[in-house]
Design an enzyme around this catalytic site. Sequence first.
Site, PDB file in Angstrom:
ATOM      1  NE  ARG A 121     114.483  37.901 142.666  1.00 32.88           N
ATOM      2  CZ  ARG A 121     115.557  38.555 143.085  1.00 32.88           C
ATOM      3  NH1 ARG A 121     116.507  38.906 142.255  1.00 32.88           N
ATOM      4  NH2 ARG A 121     115.665  38.876 144.351  1.00 32.88           N
ATOM      5  CE  LYS A 143     101.537  20.529 133.494  1.00 32.80           C
ATOM      6  NZ  LYS A 143     100.576  19.413 133.611  1.00 32.80           N
ATOM      7  CD  GLU A 185     102.931   9.555 129.091  1.00 29.11           C
ATOM      8  OE1 GLU A 185     102.006  10.190 128.559  1.00 29.11           O
ATOM      9  OE2 GLU A 185     103.018   9.363 130.323  1.00 29.11           O
ATOM     10  CE  LYS A 227     103.794  18.270 127.264  1.00 31.40           C
ATOM     11  NZ  LYS A 227     104.310  17.536 128.394  1.00 31.40           N
ATOM     12  CD  GLU A 237      96.572  20.593 132.951  1.00 36.06           C
ATOM     13  OE1 GLU A 237      97.794  20.481 133.135  1.00 36.06           O
ATOM     14  OE2 GLU A 237      95.753  19.735 133.264  1.00 36.06           O
ATOM     15  NE  ARG A 242     100.788  21.191 129.662  1.00 38.60           N
ATOM     16  CZ  ARG A 242     101.987  21.713 129.792  1.00 38.60           C
ATOM     17  NH1 ARG A 242     102.173  22.995 129.620  1.00 38.60           N
ATOM     18  NH2 ARG A 242     103.029  20.967 130.084  1.00 38.60           N
ATOM     19  CG  ASN A 246      95.790  15.299 132.593  1.00 44.16           C
ATOM     20  OD1 ASN A 246      96.991  15.100 132.724  1.00 44.16           O
ATOM     21  ND2 ASN A 246      95.211  16.422 132.948  1.00 44.16           N
ATOM     22  CG  HIS A 249      98.191  10.720 132.609  1.00 43.04           C
ATOM     23  ND1 HIS A 249      98.149  10.223 131.328  1.00 43.04           N
ATOM     24  CD2 HIS A 249      99.505  10.974 132.862  1.00 43.04           C
ATOM     25  CE1 HIS A 249      99.372  10.198 130.830  1.00 43.04           C
ATOM     26  NE2 HIS A 249     100.222  10.652 131.739  1.00 43.04           N
ATOM     27  CG  HIS A 253      98.382  10.631 137.889  1.00 48.01           C
ATOM     28  ND1 HIS A 253      97.903  11.806 137.385  1.00 48.01           N
ATOM     29  CD2 HIS A 253      99.632  10.497 137.385  1.00 48.01           C
ATOM     30  CE1 HIS A 253      98.813  12.357 136.591  1.00 48.01           C
ATOM     31  NE2 HIS A 253      99.872  11.575 136.576  1.00 48.01           N
ATOM     32  CG  HIS A 266     104.028   7.969 134.416  1.00 49.77           C
ATOM     33  ND1 HIS A 266     103.053   8.532 135.205  1.00 49.77           N
ATOM     34  CD2 HIS A 266     103.911   8.567 133.202  1.00 49.77           C
ATOM     35  CE1 HIS A 266     102.390   9.429 134.505  1.00 49.77           C
ATOM     36  NE2 HIS A 266     102.893   9.473 133.286  1.00 49.77           N
TER      37      HIS A 266
HETATM   38  N1  LIG Z   1     107.478  17.671 133.377  1.00 45.95           N
HETATM   39  C1  LIG Z   1     106.582  16.943 132.762  1.00 45.95           C
HETATM   40  O1  LIG Z   1     105.777  17.448 131.988  1.00 45.95           O
HETATM   41  C2  LIG Z   1     106.554  15.462 132.992  1.00 45.95           C
HETATM   42  C3  LIG Z   1     105.767  14.654 132.192  1.00 45.95           C
HETATM   43  C4  LIG Z   1     105.808  13.281 132.382  1.00 45.95           C
HETATM   44  C5  LIG Z   1     106.632  12.739 133.360  1.00 45.95           C
HETATM   45  N2  LIG Z   1     107.393  13.560 134.138  1.00 45.95           N
HETATM   46  C6  LIG Z   1     108.308  13.012 135.159  1.00 45.95           C
HETATM   47  O2  LIG Z   1     109.293  12.256 134.481  1.00 45.95           O
HETATM   48  C7  LIG Z   1     109.805  11.260 135.362  1.00 45.95           C
HETATM   49  C8  LIG Z   1     109.890   9.946 134.625  1.00 45.95           C
HETATM   50  O3  LIG Z   1     110.754  10.110 133.523  1.00 45.95           O
HETATM   51  P1  LIG Z   1     111.524   8.871 132.872  1.00 45.95           P
HETATM   52  O4  LIG Z   1     110.554   7.790 132.586  1.00 45.95           O
HETATM   53  O5  LIG Z   1     112.356   9.404 131.792  1.00 45.95           O
HETATM   54  O6  LIG Z   1     112.349   8.321 134.109  1.00 45.95           O
HETATM   55  P2  LIG Z   1     113.872   8.527 134.578  1.00 45.95           P
HETATM   56  O7  LIG Z   1     114.329   9.887 134.354  1.00 45.95           O
HETATM   57  O8  LIG Z   1     113.935   7.983 135.970  1.00 45.95           O
HETATM   58  O9  LIG Z   1     114.650   7.541 133.616  1.00 45.95           O
HETATM   59  C9  LIG Z   1     114.366   6.150 133.678  1.00 45.95           C
HETATM   60  C10 LIG Z   1     115.659   5.350 133.755  1.00 45.95           C
HETATM   61  O10 LIG Z   1     116.260   5.375 132.475  1.00 45.95           O
HETATM   62  C11 LIG Z   1     117.644   5.678 132.596  1.00 45.95           C
HETATM   63  N3  LIG Z   1     118.066   6.280 131.349  1.00 45.95           N
HETATM   64  C12 LIG Z   1     117.900   7.561 130.936  1.00 45.95           C
HETATM   65  N4  LIG Z   1     118.337   7.695 129.672  1.00 45.95           N
HETATM   66  C13 LIG Z   1     118.794   6.494 129.295  1.00 45.95           C
HETATM   67  C14 LIG Z   1     119.379   6.011 128.105  1.00 45.95           C
HETATM   68  N5  LIG Z   1     119.515   6.789 127.030  1.00 45.95           N
HETATM   69  N6  LIG Z   1     119.751   4.707 128.064  1.00 45.95           N
HETATM   70  C15 LIG Z   1     119.567   3.890 129.122  1.00 45.95           C
HETATM   71  N7  LIG Z   1     119.020   4.284 130.286  1.00 45.95           N
HETATM   72  C16 LIG Z   1     118.636   5.586 130.349  1.00 45.95           C
HETATM   73  C17 LIG Z   1     117.708   6.579 133.797  1.00 45.95           C
HETATM   74  O11 LIG Z   1     119.008   6.628 134.315  1.00 45.95           O
HETATM   75  C18 LIG Z   1     116.694   5.899 134.720  1.00 45.95           C
HETATM   76  O12 LIG Z   1     117.291   4.836 135.417  1.00 45.95           O
HETATM   77  C19 LIG Z   1     108.878  11.232 136.567  1.00 45.95           C
HETATM   78  O13 LIG Z   1     109.509  11.864 137.647  1.00 45.95           O
HETATM   79  C20 LIG Z   1     107.683  12.041 136.104  1.00 45.95           C
HETATM   80  O14 LIG Z   1     107.020  12.688 137.175  1.00 45.95           O
HETATM   81  C21 LIG Z   1     107.374  14.906 133.955  1.00 45.95           C
HETATM   82 ZN   LIG Z   2     102.339  10.658 131.652  1.00 42.39          ZN
END
Ligand SMILES: NC(=O)c1ccc[n+]([C@@H]2O[C@H](COP(=O)([O-])OP(=O)(O)OC[C@H]3O[C@@H](n4cnc5c(N)ncnc54)[C@H](O)[C@@H]3O)[C@@H](O)[C@H]2O)c1
Ligand SMILES: [Zn+2]
Length: 362
Positions: A121, A143, A185, A227, A237, A242, A246, A249, A253, A266
């Site tokens: 939990r 999130k 971003e 942020k 939100e 917040r 977007n 986005h 999206h 993305h």
């Molecule tokens: N929770 C939130 O508020 C929020 C906000 C925006 C996006 N997201 C989510 O985040 C995800 C996308 O995140 P991302 O763009 O970091 O993608 P990711 O986590 O898939 O990383 C992208 C690639 O980079 C590689 N990588 C990571 N660190 C590295 C490093 N230091 N050097 C070399 N390669 C590295 C990873 O192994 C992967 O292949 C999506 O699932 C999205 O929905 C969440």
């Molecule tokens: Zn985004």
Amino acid sequence: MLKSRVNLGKRSYEIIIGEGILSQLGVTLKRLAIGTDAFIITNKFLKDKYGAKLSRALLKEGFNFHFKIVADSEKSKSIQTASMVISELAKFSKEKKVFIIAFGGGVIGDLSGFVASVYKRGTNYVQIPTTLLAQVDSAIGGKTALDLDLGKNLVGAFYQPRLVFSDVDFLKSLDNKQLASGMSEVIKYAAIKDKKLFSFLEDNSKKIIAKDSKALEKIVASCSKIKAKITSSDERETCGLRTILNFGHTIGHAIEAAGGYCGYNHGQAVSLGMIAAIDLSQRLKLINQKLAVRVENLIKLYGLPSKLKAIPMAKIIKAHYHDKKFSGKENKFVLLSGIGKTRIVRNVSLDLIKESIKKISG
Ligand SMILES: NC(=O)c1ccc[n+]([C@@H]2O[C@H](COP(=O)([O-])OP(=O)(O)OC[C@H]3O[C@@H](n4cnc5c(N)ncnc54)[C@H](O)[C@@H]3O)[C@@H](O)[C@H]2O)c1
Ligand SMILES: [Zn+2]
């Protein structure tokens, strides 16, 4: 070392940003007193590249730890992976004071946050983001998310980490596409909230693209601050603040969904979405053409797309209606009324939306 703080009463936490700060992780965690045994969720690439350094930082302060490797793919944000991770966590945590470390990009962060939110939990967790996108965005704000076959991020909870620890040295190993994805971003934050950051991005593209540590530290710190501030005042939100995150986005999206999540990534989709939003802002006379061109030029400067290829407009419009932020029949767009200034506009006509999508169609 730079710091920001998310202020949420007892759930407040620090965001620590710096260059080469990993060696200080152990001391920082010790001060937090959130546990003695770290369950580190990561992927093989990151463990091979940085695992030894991370282990040393923890061992130095007497932490016990265990690495849990998950596949390097969005597919790891699944109920199946979460279930597997939780089972291993349960075995590891017997008679231990365990906390979770999310060591990776947004995928690892979202998965780990979810696991932390449901295990017993709620278990303490720390974000150590390793992509630019994760450092400026996904690691902050609580999130957490898993995907379903029916759509992305459909399962999740708001569950805040106890610390976000962003060492910009990790960003040195990102490839150009991953860096650009995070820059999308960063440009978003500058456009909606920070005129000075916007000018910094215009004037320092060479340094940033060359991954100059000081420049990266500056942009990660500026975005984290924005942020953190927004999350502190509108955690879930609910009061609208917040919503401005977007920007770009809504159409972004829709582009991701219309491409079946294997077309534009993305950041690229958000860039196209920002250009469409800028076009809408101009059509609604919130900004002039000069400003619209300035934003578009900044997006192009960082190697992000400004023209959409191979996705029909009808598909994007259809996907836009399915967006989870689209409530009932009313659409809602975050538009710009200046650099650093936003305006939320509801019920934008379909004709106008189509014109803006035409603007980005190649
Ligand atoms: N929770 C939130 O508020 C929020 C906000 C925006 C996006 N997201 C989510 O985040 C995800 C996308 O995140 P991302 O763009 O970091 O993608 P990711 O986590 O898939 O990383 C992208 C690639 O980079 C590689 N990588 C990571 N660190 C590295 C490093 N230091 N050097 C070399 N390669 C590295 C990873 O192994 C992967 O292949 C999506 O699932 C999205 O929905 C969440
Ligand atoms: Zn985004």
